[in-house]
Structures are given as C-alpha cells and as structure tokens.
Design a protein around this motif. Structure first.
Motif, PDB file in Angstrom:
ATOM      1  N   UNK A  62      11.380  32.282  57.299  1.00 36.05           N
ATOM      2  CA  UNK A  62      10.944  31.917  56.194  1.00 36.05           C
ATOM      3  C   UNK A  62      10.829  32.902  54.934  1.00 36.05           C
ATOM      4  N   UNK A  63       9.794  33.739  55.581  1.00 38.37           N
ATOM      5  CA  UNK A  63       9.556  34.701  54.205  1.00 38.37           C
ATOM      6  C   UNK A  63       9.464  36.167  54.734  1.00 38.37           C
ATOM      7  N   UNK A  64      10.008  37.157  54.205  1.00 39.10           N
ATOM      8  CA  UNK A  64       9.914  38.380  54.191  1.00 39.10           C
ATOM      9  C   UNK A  64       9.287  39.084  53.128  1.00 39.10           C
ATOM     10  N   UNK A  65       8.567  40.102  53.265  1.00 41.95           N
ATOM     11  CA  UNK A  65       7.818  40.837  52.254  1.00 41.95           C
ATOM     12  C   UNK A  65       8.063  42.429  52.547  1.00 41.95           C
ATOM     13  N   UNK A  66       8.645  42.832  51.375  1.00 38.76           N
ATOM     14  CA  UNK A  66       9.126  44.499  51.692  1.00 38.76           C
ATOM     15  C   UNK A  66       8.100  45.307  50.932  1.00 38.76           C
ATOM     16  N   UNK A  67       7.526  46.190  51.226  1.00 38.18           N
ATOM     17  CA  UNK A  67       6.630  47.135  50.438  1.00 38.18           C
ATOM     18  C   UNK A  67       7.728  48.396  50.000  1.00 38.18           C
ATOM     19  N   UNK A  68       7.745  48.828  48.999  1.00 34.70           N
ATOM     20  CA  UNK A  68       8.514  49.990  48.620  1.00 34.70           C
ATOM     21  C   UNK A  68       9.793  49.539  48.096  1.00 34.70           C
ATOM     22  N   UNK A  69       9.761  48.664  47.453  1.00 33.08           N
ATOM     23  CA  UNK A  69      11.043  48.026  47.024  1.00 33.08           C
ATOM     24  C   UNK A  69      11.769  48.437  45.801  1.00 33.08           C
ATOM     25  N   UNK A  70      11.103  49.486  44.989  1.00 30.58           N
ATOM     26  CA  UNK A  70      11.411  49.905  43.573  1.00 30.58           C
ATOM     27  C   UNK A  70      12.793  50.207  43.227  1.00 30.58           C
ATOM     28  N   UNK A  71      13.408  50.772  44.253  1.00 29.92           N
ATOM     29  CA  UNK A  71      14.922  51.395  44.002  1.00 29.92           C
ATOM     30  C   UNK A  71      15.979  50.310  44.857  1.00 29.92           C
ATOM     31  N   UNK A  72      15.588  49.905  45.940  1.00 27.17           N
ATOM     32  CA  UNK A  72      16.189  48.922  46.604  1.00 27.17           C
ATOM     33  C   UNK A  72      17.268  49.664  47.652  1.00 27.17           C
ATOM     34  N   UNK A  73      17.613  50.904  47.324  1.00 27.83           N
ATOM     35  CA  UNK A  73      18.708  51.796  48.300  1.00 27.83           C
ATOM     36  C   UNK A  73      18.482  51.672  49.641  1.00 27.83           C
ATOM     37  N   UNK A  74      17.289  51.542  50.146  1.00 28.21           N
ATOM     38  CA  UNK A  74      17.026  51.765  51.617  1.00 28.21           C
ATOM     39  C   UNK A  74      16.684  50.266  52.207  1.00 28.21           C
ATOM     40  N   UNK A  75      16.821  49.165  51.278  1.00 32.79           N
ATOM     41  CA  UNK A  75      16.735  47.744  51.797  1.00 32.79           C
ATOM     42  C   UNK A  75      17.856  46.860  51.561  1.00 32.79           C
ATOM     43  N   UNK A  76      18.156  46.344  52.574  1.00 30.37           N
ATOM     44  CA  UNK A  76      19.464  45.424  52.903  1.00 30.37           C
ATOM     45  C   UNK A  76      19.109  44.154  52.331  1.00 30.37           C
ATOM     46  N   UNK A  77      18.886  44.121  50.753  1.00 32.54           N
ATOM     47  CA  UNK A  77      18.306  42.938  50.373  1.00 32.54           C
ATOM     48  C   UNK A  77      19.328  41.820  50.431  1.00 32.54           C
ATOM     49  N   UNK A  78      20.724  41.999  50.079  1.00 35.32           N
ATOM     50  CA  UNK A  78      21.489  40.969  50.378  1.00 35.32           C
ATOM     51  C   UNK A  78      21.580  40.267  51.602  1.00 35.32           C
ATOM     52  N   UNK A  79      21.568  40.912  52.713  1.00 39.19           N
ATOM     53  CA  UNK A  79      21.344  40.336  54.082  1.00 39.19           C
ATOM     54  C   UNK A  79      20.046  39.769  54.245  1.00 39.19           C
ATOM     55  N   UNK A  97      17.665  47.723  37.369  1.00 39.60           N
ATOM     56  CA  UNK A  97      18.831  47.254  38.470  1.00 39.60           C
ATOM     57  C   UNK A  97      18.301  46.524  39.524  1.00 39.60           C
ATOM     58  N   UNK A  98      17.182  46.608  40.021  1.00 33.87           N
ATOM     59  CA  UNK A  98      16.438  45.815  41.128  1.00 33.87           C
ATOM     60  C   UNK A  98      16.201  44.388  40.099  1.00 33.87           C
ATOM     61  N   UNK A  99      15.514  44.464  38.908  1.00 31.66           N
ATOM     62  CA  UNK A  99      15.376  43.257  38.272  1.00 31.66           C
ATOM     63  C   UNK A  99      16.552  42.454  37.991  1.00 31.66           C
ATOM     64  N   UNK A 100      17.577  42.963  37.995  1.00 39.68           N
ATOM     65  CA  UNK A 100      19.056  42.278  37.641  1.00 39.68           C
ATOM     66  C   UNK A 100      19.107  41.366  39.112  1.00 39.68           C
ATOM     67  N   UNK A 101      19.151  42.257  40.396  1.00 38.97           N
ATOM     68  CA  UNK A 101      19.361  41.727  41.333  1.00 38.97           C
ATOM     69  C   UNK A 101      18.597  40.436  41.623  1.00 38.97           C
ATOM     70  N   UNK A 102      17.159  40.557  41.306  1.00 37.30           N
ATOM     71  CA  UNK A 102      16.318  39.477  41.358  1.00 37.30           C
ATOM     72  C   UNK A 102      16.662  38.327  40.734  1.00 37.30           C
ATOM     73  N   UNK A 103      17.107  38.583  39.626  1.00 36.47           N
ATOM     74  CA  UNK A 103      17.909  37.397  38.620  1.00 36.47           C
ATOM     75  C   UNK A 103      19.070  36.806  39.215  1.00 36.47           C
ATOM     76  N   UNK A 104      19.921  37.808  39.923  1.00 40.62           N
ATOM     77  CA  UNK A 104      21.084  37.160  40.447  1.00 40.62           C
ATOM     78  C   UNK A 104      21.038  36.375  41.887  1.00 40.62           C
ATOM     79  N   UNK A 105      19.994  36.848  42.451  1.00 44.29           N
ATOM     80  CA  UNK A 105      19.787  36.012  43.975  1.00 44.29           C
ATOM     81  C   UNK A 105      18.451  35.130  43.749  1.00 44.29           C
ATOM     82  N   UNK A 106      18.401  33.843  43.701  1.00 41.53           N
ATOM     83  CA  UNK A 106      17.353  33.073  43.402  1.00 41.53           C
ATOM     84  C   UNK A 106      16.296  33.477  44.541  1.00 41.53           C
ATOM     85  N   UNK A 107      16.521  33.562  45.689  1.00 41.91           N
ATOM     86  CA  UNK A 107      15.527  33.690  46.879  1.00 41.91           C
ATOM     87  C   UNK A 107      14.585  34.843  46.774  1.00 41.91           C
TER      88      UNK A 107
END
Length: 285
Positions: A62-79, A97-107
């Motif tokens: 249902x929900x995953x919380x990722x701490x340390x996601x300021x750049x997202x290079x080490x987080x498989x956010x799309x998956x 770039x991370x803010x744009x990712x959040x805008x593109x992916x509603x979840x």
C-alpha cells in the motif's frame, strides 16, 4: 565548478537550508555522481537490488516511505510506483528533477522533512547554549508497509556538526556525542516502525593506495546496525576526484534492519582497515 555554482544560484531552496549548505552538498553529490558514473554504477545497482529484494518479501504494497530521496539516483522509484499505491519520498530538500518526477507519477508524494529535528535549532542556536536534543521524525511512518532509509544515515550529522564547529567552536567530544545521538535516534525510530525496514548505509571510509587501505574512518561513530542482507564496496571517489594519489571507497551494508549495537565505552569504534578485497556485493551483513 561553474555549472555547480550556476545550479546553486538558480535552484530554489529555503534560505536556512541554503545557509547551512544543504543545497550546495546536494548539487555536489549529484555532480560527483555524473563525473564518476562507471565507478558509482555497481553501488547504485546494488542499492536498487537490496530495496527491491525487501519489497519482494512483503505481503502488502500500500505505502512505502523512502528517507534520503533528494536525488533519487539510488531509488528505483518507477518500479516502486508500479508496486505501491503510494510512494512517500522524504528528504530535507529535493532537486527540481525529483519534483518533476513527483508531478509525472501521481502515486509519488514528496514530504520535505528534517528527519533529525535539529537543523533549524542548530542554525538558530544562541552562543553558549547547550546543544539541541534530537527530535527524530519520519513522515508516513505509521501507515507504511515498508520504510527505506537509503544512503542517508551517515550523512545526518555532517552539516549540523560542521555548523556547530564553525559557528560555536564546539569541542570534538561534544560533536562526537552529538553525531552519535543523531545516528542512534534515527535507527531507534526505524526500529519502532510497524513494518519491515530496509536500511542501506555506508559504514566505513577507506583511502586506498595500490589496492591497499592506508587510512580508515568509522562513519557511524561506533554504532553498528544489525542488518540482514548484503555488503559491498562503493568507489565513491576514484583518484583524483578527492585525493590526487588515493582512491576513496566506502563500505556499504544493505538489507533488513534487525537491531542496533551501541558502543559500550562511549567512544567511537576505531576505523581499523578491513582486508583489501575486490569491490562487489557479498552475502551477509
């Protein structure tokens, strides 16, 4: 350096965080990653693999919380966004770039947060006042099915401690206790999570000459997380990135957090050099 300066000037950030160096550090890390793509590749792939391995062991997504996601290079956010109904990304500051990712992916939801609870208190600390207490917090923790602390644990005390040293002349013993408290409190909060916790963190820095460690530093101030998973070496700064004659590598552990071992004597564990084995993912933790 010119590109980094331009990015620093143009990237929006709260004034307090900018003054303490958070934006500068985030841009510097991103620039170093770009310069050392080949050296960083195995570390980033190992981090993705560890996180997704923990996801595969869940029975709810249902929900995953990722701490340390300021750049997202080490987080498989799309998956993660495909698997979870809600992905909460937590960091003190996010790059555009991370803010744009959040805008593109509603979840995907951004939750700007100082997870130590001390940044503003340190910045506004009066001269001569006692050091502020740690007030750890992680947004979305109570409703999470998985919490990921991703390559952030050793970084939590760095800028607050640097500010105290420069602006308050805080002595080394007090700074060590302060750094240890921030690291320990983050781990203890993770241990209180009502769900599995995936911890990825560097634990030791080594300077390498001819494939032999010549200097080592404990990055967690004597605190040893009990992690069931994998360990590997991260070639964070191949020469001459940081040192002209030495490579710099970090030892990293990643997997399920099971406990925390605190130093018994109150002193940081000496950074004894580990055997100079080849970088790569190994079992255990």
């Amino acid at each position: 350096m010119i590109v980094e300066w331009i990015r620093h000037r143009l990237t929006p950030a709260p004034r307090g965080l900018r003054r303490m160096g958070y934006l500068r550090e985030l841009i510097a890390v991103d620039a170093r990653r770009r310069r050392n793509r080949r050296a960083w590749g195995p570390h980033l792939r190992a981090t993705h693999s560890v996180i997704l391995d923990q996801v595969a062991q869940l029975d709810r997504w249902n929900q995953v919380v990722v701490v340390g996601a300021g750049l997202l290079s080490d987080v498989p956010v799309a998956t993660l966004a495909l698997l979870f109904r809600r992905v909460v990304l937590v960091d003190v500051l996010f790059m555009p770039s991370v803010r744009l990712t959040a805008l593109r992916i509603p979840s995907v939801e951004l939750a700007p947060c100082d997870v130590t609870g001390v940044v503003e208190a340190v910045r506004t600390l009066p001269r001569g006042a006692p050091l502020p207490p740690s007030r750890p917090v992680i947004p979305g923790l109570a409703d999470a099915d998985l919490v990921v602390s991703c390559n952030v644990l050793s970084q939590l005390p760095l800028l607050p401690a640097r500010w105290l040293a420069r602006h308050h002349d805080t002595d080394e013993a007090a700074l060590l206790a302060f750094r240890r408290r921030l690291i320990a409190d983050h781990l203890h909060l993770l241990m209180e999570a009502p769900c599995p916790v995936c911890l990825v963190t560097d634990t030791e820095r080594q300077e390498m000459t001819a494939d032999r460690p010549t200097a080592a530093e404990d990055l967690l101030c004597g605190i040893v997380p009990d992690v069931e998973g994998a360990t590997w070496w991260w070639r964070i700064a191949p020469r001459p990135e940081e040192l002209w004659l030495h490579d710099v590598r970090h030892h990293v552990m990643g997997g399920r957090l099971r406990g925390v071992h605190m130093p018994r004597d109150g002193a940081a564990r000496p950074g004894a050099a580990a055997p100079a084995d080849q970088p790569g993912v190994t079992g255990g933790g």
